[in-house]
Design an enzyme around this catalytic site. Structure first.
Site, PDB file in Angstrom:
ATOM      1  N   ASP A 172      -0.556   4.270   0.705  1.00 53.33           N
ATOM      2  CA  ASP A 172      -1.020   5.573   2.088  1.00 53.33           C
ATOM      3  C   ASP A 172      -0.475   5.934   3.421  1.00 53.33           C
ATOM      4  O   ASP A 172      -0.949   6.464   3.968  1.00 53.33           O
ATOM      5  CB  ASP A 172      -2.826   4.649   1.976  1.00 53.33           C
ATOM      6  CG  ASP A 172      -3.034   2.967   2.757  1.00 53.33           C
ATOM      7  OD1 ASP A 172      -2.030   3.120   4.166  1.00 53.33           O
ATOM      8  OD2 ASP A 172      -3.248   2.895   2.081  1.00 53.33           O
TER       9      ASP A 172
ATOM     10  N   ARG B 180     -10.203 -11.569   2.093  1.00 48.05           N
ATOM     11  CA  ARG B 180     -11.840 -12.633   1.140  1.00 48.05           C
ATOM     12  C   ARG B 180     -11.952 -12.781  -0.344  1.00 48.05           C
ATOM     13  O   ARG B 180     -10.787 -11.666  -1.094  1.00 48.05           O
ATOM     14  CB  ARG B 180     -12.864 -11.247   2.394  1.00 48.05           C
ATOM     15  CG  ARG B 180     -14.140 -12.197   1.903  1.00 48.05           C
ATOM     16  CD  ARG B 180     -15.067 -10.244   1.834  1.00 48.05           C
ATOM     17  NE  ARG B 180     -15.421 -10.442   2.969  1.00 48.05           N
ATOM     18  CZ  ARG B 180     -15.211  -8.957   3.781  1.00 48.05           C
ATOM     19  NH1 ARG B 180     -14.075  -8.265   3.688  1.00 48.05           N
ATOM     20  NH2 ARG B 180     -14.902  -9.276   6.070  1.00 48.05           N
ATOM     21  N   GLY B 181     -11.837 -13.628  -0.267  1.00 52.38           N
ATOM     22  CA  GLY B 181     -11.487 -13.823  -1.495  1.00 52.38           C
ATOM     23  C   GLY B 181     -10.952 -14.951  -2.080  1.00 52.38           C
ATOM     24  O   GLY B 181      -9.843 -15.372  -1.330  1.00 52.38           O
TER      25      GLY B 181
ATOM     26  N   CYS C  69      11.057  14.102  -8.126  1.00 54.28           N
ATOM     27  CA  CYS C  69      11.426  15.147  -9.762  1.00 54.28           C
ATOM     28  C   CYS C  69      11.777  13.923 -10.472  1.00 54.28           C
ATOM     29  O   CYS C  69      13.679  13.401 -10.192  1.00 54.28           O
ATOM     30  CB  CYS C  69      12.354  15.715  -8.941  1.00 54.28           C
ATOM     31  SG  CYS C  69      12.982  16.504 -10.664  1.00 54.28           S
TER      32      CYS C  69
ATOM     33  N   CYS D  32       8.973  20.668 -10.971  1.00 53.08           N
ATOM     34  CA  CYS D  32       9.628  21.098  -9.677  1.00 53.08           C
ATOM     35  C   CYS D  32      10.070  22.221  -9.667  1.00 53.08           C
ATOM     36  O   CYS D  32      10.467  22.738 -10.157  1.00 53.08           O
ATOM     37  CB  CYS D  32      11.308  20.010  -9.905  1.00 53.08           C
ATOM     38  SG  CYS D  32      12.347  19.848  -8.768  1.00 53.08           S
TER      39      CYS D  32
ATOM     40  N   GLY E  78      -4.706  -8.975   3.327  1.00 53.37           N
ATOM     41  CA  GLY E  78      -5.526  -8.532   2.548  1.00 53.37           C
ATOM     42  C   GLY E  78      -4.828  -8.153   1.304  1.00 53.37           C
ATOM     43  O   GLY E  78      -5.344  -6.736   0.755  1.00 53.37           O
ATOM     44  N   THR E  79      -4.090  -9.101   0.730  1.00 57.39           N
ATOM     45  CA  THR E  79      -3.943  -8.744  -1.016  1.00 57.39           C
ATOM     46  C   THR E  79      -4.385 -10.116  -1.962  1.00 57.39           C
ATOM     47  O   THR E  79      -4.205 -11.302  -1.146  1.00 57.39           O
ATOM     48  CB  THR E  79      -1.949  -8.928  -0.934  1.00 57.39           C
ATOM     49  OG1 THR E  79      -1.338  -8.830  -2.117  1.00 57.39           O
ATOM     50  CG2 THR E  79      -1.286  -9.729   0.184  1.00 57.39           C
TER      51      THR E  79
ATOM     52  N   ASN F  89       0.519  -1.218  -0.396  1.00 54.11           N
ATOM     53  CA  ASN F  89      -0.385   0.034  -0.336  1.00 54.11           C
ATOM     54  C   ASN F  89       0.919   1.071   0.236  1.00 54.11           C
ATOM     55  O   ASN F  89       2.293   1.575   0.844  1.00 54.11           O
ATOM     56  CB  ASN F  89      -1.019  -0.194   1.369  1.00 54.11           C
ATOM     57  CG  ASN F  89      -2.305  -1.379   0.803  1.00 54.11           C
ATOM     58  OD1 ASN F  89      -1.923  -1.815   0.391  1.00 54.11           O
ATOM     59  ND2 ASN F  89      -3.026  -1.496   2.290  1.00 54.11           N
TER      60      ASN F  89
ATOM     61  N   HIS G 221       5.585   0.188  -2.636  1.00 55.75           N
ATOM     62  CA  HIS G 221       5.093   0.706  -3.433  1.00 55.75           C
ATOM     63  C   HIS G 221       5.663   1.939  -3.208  1.00 55.75           C
ATOM     64  O   HIS G 221       4.990   2.948  -4.542  1.00 55.75           O
ATOM     65  CB  HIS G 221       3.960  -0.394  -3.840  1.00 55.75           C
ATOM     66  CG  HIS G 221       4.503  -1.588  -4.629  1.00 55.75           C
ATOM     67  ND1 HIS G 221       3.116  -1.873  -4.592  1.00 55.75           N
ATOM     68  CD2 HIS G 221       5.085  -1.942  -5.479  1.00 55.75           C
ATOM     69  CE1 HIS G 221       2.842  -2.938  -4.746  1.00 55.75           C
ATOM     70  NE2 HIS G 221       4.997  -3.318  -5.604  1.00 55.75           N
TER      71      HIS G 221
END
Length: 296
Positions: free
Chosen positions: A121, A264-265, A144, A197, A237-238, A119, A136
């Site tokens: 965030d 989930r899933g 820049c 920049c 969660g991935t 993530n 990531h």
């Protein structure tokens, strides 16, 4: 390793049986109780903070901008920054949820040693997790591409607001059209002004790894080192569809480490899972804190 845009995963997912989930949580507790755990997290951990994911059940198909598109075209950069400028306040306002707080609590209890997150965030750090590798990158920073200077995203947001007065206010975007990276769906961006920049006048990019871009090798090496020194891997969660995260699951499996998956899933980590808890992250991780936090 280059991140690629994968096909969307099947949407229909039947809810897991509560009794089965309870048994899975108990098994996960037994695996993680020895500590020495490294957590690998993905977008599913942040959905309860109001940030949508790319591939979870019910998620619409999304096509993120690639690094190649961003770097080769002024129009593509204008489209990216226009959309991101509108969506940024929603990302900036997001707060850690029970899942983030649970991982921080497991860290404080000596169960989870470190977090590798896909993530961008920044919510793990806000929740209090001590050692976090943002695989990531982070949306809160801007880099820049010419001089490599880093600057706060909030500063760029202020500059874009001055250069495009009223843009965000007159652009009404439904919540459903907000992507996991804060991008929103806006068709007409031709009159948006992109700023350069402040240091060298070069091209600015969010300090995140775009699809089609390489994760910096030193960052990958650090994550491998963390997994190599772990006793167990917790995947939360991935879907592990993108190889940049899945490689650490494969590494753990190759070392014979137990792998606990909370998602989930469907997930491509399932083939390596010692335990797969088919449930949401916030509730499941909070339950694990209740089991493990007191015992640590």
């Amino acid at each position: 390793m280059v991140r690629t845009v994968p096909p969307s995963m099947p949407v229909p997912v039947a809810p897991a049986d509560p009794a089965c989930v309870a048994e899975q949580v108990e098994r996960a507790r037994d695996v993680l109780a020895g500590g020495g755990v490294v957590a690998l997290t993905g977008a599913g951990l942040s959905t309860d903070s109001g940030i949508p994911d790319y591939r979870g059940p019910g998620s619409p198909r999304r096509t993120p901008m690639t690094y190649q598109d961003f770097t080769r075209s002024d129009a593509a950069r204008r489209r990216y920054w226009a959309r991101s400028h509108v969506g940024w306040h929603r990302m900036a306002a997001a707060a850690p949820n029970d899942g983030h707080r649970a991982l921080a609590a497991l860290g404080a209890a000596g169960v989870v040693d470190a977090v590798i997150t896909q993530n961008v965030d920044g919510l793990h750090g806000q929740a209090g997790s001590a050692r976090v590798v943002e695989l990531h990158g982070a949306l809160a920073r801007v880099v820049c591409l010419d001089c490599r200077a880093l600057s706060p995203r909030r500063r760029l947001h202020e500059r874009l607001a001055v250069a495009n007065p009223g843009w965000a206010e007159r652009t009404d975007v439904p919540e459903a059209d907000v992507a996991p990276d804060g991008d929103v769906v806006i068709d007409d961006t031709a009159d948006f002004t992109v700023v350069p920049c402040e240091t060298c006048g070069g091209v600015l990019k969010p300090d995140v790894v775009f699809f089609g871009e390489n994760v910096p090798p030193p960052r990958v090496a650090e994550c491998y080192e963390m997994v190599d020194g772990a006793r167990a891997l917790l995947v939360a969660g991935t879907s592990c569809t993108v190889f940049s995260g899945r490689r650490f699951v494969k590494r753990a499996a190759s070392l014979g480490l137990p792998v606990v998956v909370v998602n989930r899933g469907p997930t491509r980590a399932a083939e390596h899972a010692t335990v797969h808890v088919d449930a949401g992250c916030s509730d499941t991780l909070a339950r694990l804190v209740g089991h493990l936090g007191a015992a640590a």
